[in-house]
Design a protein around this motif. Sequence first.
Motif, PDB file in Angstrom:
ATOM      1  N   LEU A 437       0.855  -1.184   0.000  1.00 26.06           N
ATOM      2  CA  LEU A 437       0.000   0.000   0.000  1.00 26.06           C
ATOM      3  C   LEU A 437       0.888   1.229   0.000  1.00 26.06           C
ATOM      4  N   ALA A 438       0.658   2.118  -0.963  1.00 27.83           N
ATOM      5  CA  ALA A 438       1.367   3.399  -0.996  1.00 27.83           C
ATOM      6  C   ALA A 438       0.403   4.503  -0.584  1.00 27.83           C
ATOM      7  N   THR A 439       0.779   5.293   0.427  1.00 23.99           N
ATOM      8  CA  THR A 439       0.005   6.489   0.762  1.00 23.99           C
ATOM      9  C   THR A 439       0.748   7.680   0.171  1.00 23.99           C
ATOM     10  N   THR A 440       0.045   8.438  -0.652  1.00 19.88           N
ATOM     11  CA  THR A 440       0.692   9.459  -1.479  1.00 19.88           C
ATOM     12  C   THR A 440       0.160  10.862  -1.206  1.00 19.88           C
ATOM     13  N   GLY A 441      -0.679  11.038  -0.179  1.00 19.28           N
ATOM     14  CA  GLY A 441      -1.325  12.317   0.036  1.00 19.28           C
ATOM     15  C   GLY A 441      -0.734  13.143   1.157  1.00 19.28           C
ATOM     16  N   ARG A 442      -0.876  14.458   1.029  1.00 23.80           N
ATOM     17  CA  ARG A 442      -0.517  15.342   2.127  1.00 23.80           C
ATOM     18  C   ARG A 442      -1.484  15.168   3.280  1.00 23.80           C
ATOM     19  N   LEU A 443      -2.774  14.921   2.950  1.00 21.11           N
ATOM     20  CA  LEU A 443      -3.765  14.644   3.972  1.00 21.11           C
ATOM     21  C   LEU A 443      -3.809  13.154   4.247  1.00 21.11           C
ATOM     22  N   ARG A 444      -4.008  12.793   5.490  1.00 16.17           N
ATOM     23  CA  ARG A 444      -4.130  11.391   5.836  1.00 16.17           C
ATOM     24  C   ARG A 444      -5.459  10.840   5.336  1.00 16.17           C
ATOM     25  N   ALA A 445      -5.484   9.538   5.049  1.00 15.28           N
ATOM     26  CA  ALA A 445      -6.684   8.881   4.537  1.00 15.28           C
ATOM     27  C   ALA A 445      -7.195   7.878   5.563  1.00 15.28           C
ATOM     28  N   ASP A 446      -8.523   7.765   5.653  1.00 16.04           N
ATOM     29  CA  ASP A 446      -9.139   6.761   6.503  1.00 16.04           C
ATOM     30  C   ASP A 446      -9.338   5.498   5.673  1.00 16.04           C
ATOM     31  N   PHE A 447      -8.837   4.370   6.180  1.00 17.45           N
ATOM     32  CA  PHE A 447      -8.977   3.098   5.479  1.00 17.45           C
ATOM     33  C   PHE A 447      -9.891   2.175   6.277  1.00 17.45           C
ATOM     34  N   PRO A 448     -11.220   2.363   6.180  1.00 15.82           N
ATOM     35  CA  PRO A 448     -12.128   1.501   6.938  1.00 15.82           C
ATOM     36  C   PRO A 448     -11.985   0.047   6.496  1.00 15.82           C
ATOM     37  N   GLY A 449     -12.018  -0.838   7.462  1.00 13.24           N
ATOM     38  CA  GLY A 449     -11.905  -2.262   7.154  1.00 13.24           C
ATOM     39  C   GLY A 449     -10.485  -2.767   7.085  1.00 13.24           C
ATOM     40  N   LEU A 450      -9.501  -1.871   7.235  1.00 13.51           N
ATOM     41  CA  LEU A 450      -8.105  -2.304   7.179  1.00 13.51           C
ATOM     42  C   LEU A 450      -7.681  -2.769   8.569  1.00 13.51           C
ATOM     43  N   LYS A 451      -7.795  -4.063   8.807  1.00 15.06           N
ATOM     44  CA  LYS A 451      -7.415  -4.663  10.079  1.00 15.06           C
ATOM     45  C   LYS A 451      -6.115  -5.443   9.899  1.00 15.06           C
ATOM     46  N   THR A 452      -5.542  -5.828  11.014  1.00 14.60           N
ATOM     47  CA  THR A 452      -4.251  -6.507  10.980  1.00 14.60           C
ATOM     48  C   THR A 452      -4.286  -7.741  10.100  1.00 14.60           C
ATOM     49  N   GLU A 453      -5.392  -8.509  10.160  1.00 11.56           N
ATOM     50  CA  GLU A 453      -5.449  -9.763   9.398  1.00 11.56           C
ATOM     51  C   GLU A 453      -5.501  -9.535   7.893  1.00 11.56           C
ATOM     52  N   ALA A 454      -5.883  -8.345   7.473  1.00 15.71           N
ATOM     53  CA  ALA A 454      -5.926  -8.052   6.032  1.00 15.71           C
ATOM     54  C   ALA A 454      -4.881  -7.022   5.638  1.00 15.71           C
ATOM     55  N   ALA A 455      -3.943  -6.722   6.533  1.00 20.32           N
ATOM     56  CA  ALA A 455      -3.004  -5.635   6.319  1.00 20.32           C
ATOM     57  C   ALA A 455      -2.019  -5.936   5.195  1.00 20.32           C
ATOM     58  N   PRO A 456      -1.516  -4.903   4.551  1.00 16.15           N
ATOM     59  CA  PRO A 456      -0.476  -5.107   3.535  1.00 16.15           C
ATOM     60  C   PRO A 456       0.813  -5.615   4.160  1.00 16.15           C
ATOM     61  N   ASP A 457       1.651  -6.173   3.324  1.00 17.62           N
ATOM     62  CA  ASP A 457       2.961  -6.634   3.795  1.00 17.62           C
ATOM     63  C   ASP A 457       3.912  -5.469   4.015  1.00 17.62           C
ATOM     64  N   LEU A 458       3.721  -4.408   3.254  1.00 17.71           N
ATOM     65  CA  LEU A 458       4.598  -3.249   3.363  1.00 17.71           C
ATOM     66  C   LEU A 458       3.820  -1.992   3.014  1.00 17.71           C
ATOM     67  N   HIS A 459       3.999  -0.973   3.842  1.00 19.10           N
ATOM     68  CA  HIS A 459       3.397   0.340   3.620  1.00 19.10           C
ATOM     69  C   HIS A 459       4.478   1.276   3.084  1.00 19.10           C
ATOM     70  N   LEU A 460       4.278   1.789   1.887  1.00 19.35           N
ATOM     71  CA  LEU A 460       5.169   2.791   1.310  1.00 19.35           C
ATOM     72  C   LEU A 460       4.571   4.155   1.633  1.00 19.35           C
ATOM     73  N   CYS A 461       5.118   4.812   2.633  1.00 22.17           N
ATOM     74  CA  CYS A 461       4.591   6.100   3.112  1.00 22.17           C
ATOM     75  C   CYS A 461       5.344   7.206   2.373  1.00 22.17           C
ATOM     76  N   LEU A 462       4.685   7.825   1.393  1.00 20.30           N
ATOM     77  CA  LEU A 462       5.378   8.689   0.442  1.00 20.30           C
ATOM     78  C   LEU A 462       5.094  10.183   0.619  1.00 20.30           C
ATOM     79  N   TRP A 463       4.364  10.554   1.672  1.00 18.25           N
ATOM     80  CA  TRP A 463       4.192  11.987   1.903  1.00 18.25           C
ATOM     81  C   TRP A 463       4.009  12.259   3.386  1.00 18.25           C
ATOM     82  N   ASN A 464       2.754  12.260   3.868  1.00 19.39           N
ATOM     83  CA  ASN A 464       2.521  12.592   5.271  1.00 19.39           C
ATOM     84  C   ASN A 464       3.042  11.471   6.167  1.00 19.39           C
ATOM     85  N   PRO A 465       4.036  11.730   7.008  1.00 25.94           N
ATOM     86  CA  PRO A 465       4.624  10.654   7.803  1.00 25.94           C
ATOM     87  C   PRO A 465       3.651  10.046   8.805  1.00 25.94           C
ATOM     88  N   TYR A 466       2.661  10.833   9.228  1.00 26.86           N
ATOM     89  CA  TYR A 466       1.712  10.308  10.203  1.00 26.86           C
ATOM     90  C   TYR A 466       0.728   9.304   9.594  1.00 26.86           C
TER      91      TYR A 466
END
Length: 512
Positions: A437-466
Amino acid sequence: MLGKRANRSPPRRAMTLTVKAGQLLMVDLPGPELDPDTARHLSEHGIRAVCLFKRHIVSEAQLTRLCSELRELLGPETLIAVDQEGGGVVRTDFWPFPPSALALGAAQDLALTKEVAAANARFLRSVGLNWNFAPVLDVNVNPLNPVIGDRAFGSDPLKVAEHGLASAEGLMEEGVAACAKHFPGHGDTATDSHLTLPTVNRTRADLDRTELLPFRLAAAAGMPAMMTAHIVFPALDAERPATLSPSILNGLLRREWGYEGVIVTDSMGMQAIDGNYGRGPAAVQALQAGADMVMALGRREVQLETLAAVQSELDSGRYDPQPALGRLSRLATRFPAERRDHPSASADAQLFQHAWARGLSTLGAVRRPVLGGPALLVVRREEVARNVSEAGLSARFLQRALAGLYDLALHEYDDPAGLDWPALRGRADTQGAALLLATTGRLRADFPGLKTEAAPDLHLCLWNPYAVLDVPAPALVTCGFRPEALTALRVFLAGEAEAGGRLPLTGLERAT
């Protein structure tokens, strides 16, 4: 110290009618060319300061010509400013992109911060720009902050100050005026002053320890200019935002701290001011509060409204412009808008790339996906430009940046609420693919339904560090989305380098 402190302002003396309102204003232009009508407008009102944005910049040759024409028209004390902070706030696209403040904070190398700022200044001076609205001295302590993000050096006030002063030194050694912003601090807001009027409800003691510390140290070191924030700080002024507050500008900054540099307002077209106080009245209030220059950006009508209000105040004798004019004159004389050759452009481009790589950071147990193996990349289709950033990242651009590393499938989305994470996880598992999953926004995004059991293997955090707080997965944080940041990302994923940065932020404790 950032250089010898300027002599104190001359004694107040009677105003003369030769002073024009435009001498106290900074404006922008309707387009990338200095057309005859705009030239007449600038000349008629005595305007000597212009701020350029992406819409004013087409090419290096055009920008060089525009700066030359402005200096010829406005005179030897011309100030031509730009927001060339680095990271997400860069106005040019034909030069290499300097790293974000956050990347430099993560690299934890003050000498590198100064070198990057000096290189940034060399590019600016090569076209005749002489004022950079940087460094950002905001202390980013609020994970919900929608406007600062990668623009801050971190959440430790002292380290923010150290990096900010190093950056200012680099800029000024190469002939570009630095401007610390956004005084008294935009780091603890959950709203954007471009859109509304924020309030920071901290005690004076808290402010002294956090927001105010970098600015106080900058004032003591001789920072040549500071930009005000359109924010209410009840502990400092219960009624007025800092830009319009005599107790904050004349009281705290001038008298309590003894600051002698230029005070310039942030854009008065931002809704925090324009939507609450009106352009003309607010400009007068800002000058009376202690600002030396009002940033009257926007269409001609609002510039004229501001000019008329300020001229009326000058003509009435209620405002003495001489101290402000003296400070502005010293700034322009110290940093003339004259172009210099830039023989080290190639080396400076390599420096930027090196600095971006130094800031690359990991959170959690990051494991590289198998090279050549299948990977499913989930990413927003297009991240739009927002306010000060003027740029964004598209899914296709990121896909090209990662080309050849994996057998890559792209899952683009427009609304994160529409993502079916269990289905995406199942699709990746069925194919034996790494789920990214790549997050590419200055604003943070809400990902409803994203729980640990369905989580990506790697998060590419490409803008807002939070954004790492929104994704229960190990994260690779680039501190920005520019091509150099994506090159550093690619080099790491290819196993050719490690990520040695350390995110200079608190509040990431919930991150995996």
